[in-house]
Design an enzyme around this catalytic site. Sequence first.
Site, PDB file in Angstrom:
ATOM      1  N   ASP A 193      -3.006  10.664  18.594  1.00 27.25           N
ATOM      2  CA  ASP A 193      -1.925  10.357  17.347  1.00 27.25           C
ATOM      3  C   ASP A 193      -0.510  10.141  17.897  1.00 27.25           C
ATOM      4  O   ASP A 193       0.219   9.628  17.182  1.00 27.25           O
ATOM      5  CB  ASP A 193      -2.342  11.207  16.077  1.00 27.25           C
ATOM      6  N   ARG A 194      -0.879  10.112  19.515  1.00 24.57           N
ATOM      7  CA  ARG A 194       1.099  10.060  19.679  1.00 24.57           C
ATOM      8  C   ARG A 194       1.311   8.822  19.984  1.00 24.57           C
ATOM      9  O   ARG A 194       1.994   8.030  20.382  1.00 24.57           O
ATOM     10  CB  ARG A 194       0.815  11.347  21.150  1.00 24.57           C
ATOM     11  N   MET A 274       1.837  13.783   8.551  1.00 25.43           N
ATOM     12  CA  MET A 274       3.090  12.052   7.892  1.00 25.43           C
ATOM     13  C   MET A 274       3.530  11.369   9.564  1.00 25.43           C
ATOM     14  O   MET A 274       4.029  10.735   8.541  1.00 25.43           O
ATOM     15  CB  MET A 274       5.014  13.290   7.727  1.00 25.43           C
ATOM     16  N   ARG A 275       3.003  11.407  10.149  1.00 28.06           N
ATOM     17  CA  ARG A 275       3.462  10.529  11.495  1.00 28.06           C
ATOM     18  C   ARG A 275       2.830   9.271  10.677  1.00 28.06           C
ATOM     19  O   ARG A 275       3.328   8.223  10.922  1.00 28.06           O
ATOM     20  CB  ARG A 275       3.022  11.085  12.454  1.00 28.06           C
ATOM     21  N   ALA A 276       1.730   8.878  10.338  1.00 25.61           N
ATOM     22  CA  ALA A 276       1.342   8.086   9.998  1.00 25.61           C
ATOM     23  C   ALA A 276       2.608   7.046   9.177  1.00 25.61           C
ATOM     24  O   ALA A 276       2.484   6.034   8.914  1.00 25.61           O
ATOM     25  CB  ALA A 276      -0.042   7.712   8.947  1.00 25.61           C
TER      26      ALA A 276
END
Length: 665
Positions: A193-194, A274-276
């Site tokens: 995810d990073r 919410m990173r996407a």
Amino acid sequence: MTTPFPFTAVVGQDDLRLALLLNAVSPAVGGVLVRGEKGTAKSTAVRALSALLPEVSVVAGCRFSCDPAAPDPGCPDGPHEAGTGASRPSRMVELPVGASEDRLVGALDIERALAEGVKAFEPGLLADAHRGILYVDEVNLLHDHLVDLLLDAAAMGASYVEREGVSVRHASKFLLVGTMNPEEGELRPQLLDRFGLTVEVAASREPDQRVEVVRRRLAYDDDPAGFAARWADEEAAVRQRIVAARELLPSVRLGDGALRQIAATCAAFEVDGMRADIVMARTAVALAAWAGRTDVLAEDVRQAALLALPHRRRRNPFDAPGLDEDKLDETLEEFGGPDDDDPDPDPGPDGPGGGGGQPDPDDAPQGDGDTAARPEAGENGQPRPSGAGEQSPVRASEPFRAKVLSVPGIGEGAAGRRSRARTEHGRTTGARRPKGALTKLHLAATVQAAAPHQRARGRSGPGLVVRRDDLRQATREGREGNLVLFVVDASGSMAARQRMSAVKGAVLSLLLDAYQRRDKVGLVTFRGSAAEVALPPTSSVDAAAARLETLPTGGRTPLAAGLLRAHEVLRVERLRDPARRALVVLVTDGRATGGPEPVALAGRAARLFAADGVASVVVDCESGPVRLGLAGQLAGELGGTAVTLDELRADSIAGLVKDVQRRAA
């Protein structure tokens, strides 16, 4: 210094080049994960990118690359006064898979501590990569403890070092770029995810393009400097375009319509967190700037989704990353906002990665990520014959969280998360005299060994007089990854569809556990008249899951053949990797049929494992009102333990405790 292969000379790989260039335009996008088979120019393209990045201004003499316009007030080399600094090329720092923790985060400068008696900090790779690129080749093979440190630095934009009397904090903001071959195993979800963007690369099947790849590579190998000179104009043009896009970036408008499309797309594909959404927004803005526009269009949102979402969509660990493009187009059309009615402005100049981020339909990822390639069960794509009564494969039941199975004792294998081991990384448990070369100095024990002899050695200054006999090696204990070899009974006695579904679900659950614990896995199956190695030991746990899904059942139960084949697999693997300990998971009801004295022969085969000291677990699949207890007897012959399918669940013990507590109340 070796002349790098020019970025603009890379043939094809448009998605890869576009993703890298977008990060060069806007480092806030968050880096790139490049997935693909070997020999597809992954590392070549990444290393070539650094030559295109604009120079950075740094404080002269600062080891942590502070920006002279806004120096870090907490810099260990500070404080610095704001002002003009020196310019240098952007760095690309490579993190080797086998790097130590000291090399990554930095540590006490041992030489100065012993020679001068002062406490000084020696920066690591995280300091070198600040305001540059941190590149990890084969990132999926990176040790877990290094992954944890990378996650912390990437999340906070700083590295904190608290060890050996050193307490240091320094800025560490970098563009994280990783390459990996999925055949060697997947990444942990937290690290996955990073990465802001991900791209899948594969070698072209077009003969003309393959010819051009070979032609350029041979020309580069013959004369690297001359080859680079021939591409200098193209490199300069791309470098200027990056600078122009960076200057335009603050002026790009992300309208409400584009924001609605981004939010709706992330919700439709059920991505976590919410990173996407944030990465998609930044990518769409960077795409517009790269195209020379000040407005984000629907095509930018679509391309941003194709780059930012495949590795984030909610899926099982064994599913291949990807997006359903029909679903993506429907979502974008449904939530298209007023911004879509704006006239299409000039798409900007063409260049590497295409103009405006509009993907070429021929280059778009094909198919749904939920449709993974199914490995062949035998030659010509047909299941291997095994005798009468063969049944078609059944689907595995829903996987569950499995209880932890570990190898007893303390090993010395590759770092992982299953069994106890003496490792190069982990908690320090003591010190000893080094056997051979010193690799991990135990500072306190070394000083303690040298201290009583200082007067006799004539010490006169602040430094410590240390001799080789004083050096102490730190002993550390952590966790290792094991070879988990599954030996699965696929005979007729296991062929009841509901029963085999539960068996496959249990094995799939153990495979999920092996994936999380960084194990190697192998799969041996037996049915009919023989046993076969369905999957040789590998780090690709998802390949084992795919083999399991296509496993047919039926025929007799050659239990001895299965055990002998597993014993041979372990013998060969022990020669290849002697430090990695094995755990055999035998999934059977314990029955043995076919041939003379099948039960006695199976017992003799099982005792081979006990004689070699191989850890084993028998998953007892026997069901029905009448139970023979053959699996338990087999576990005794193996020198291992037996568990039922129900006992394999991690919550089974907790549930038993709760029942006892309720009864007591």
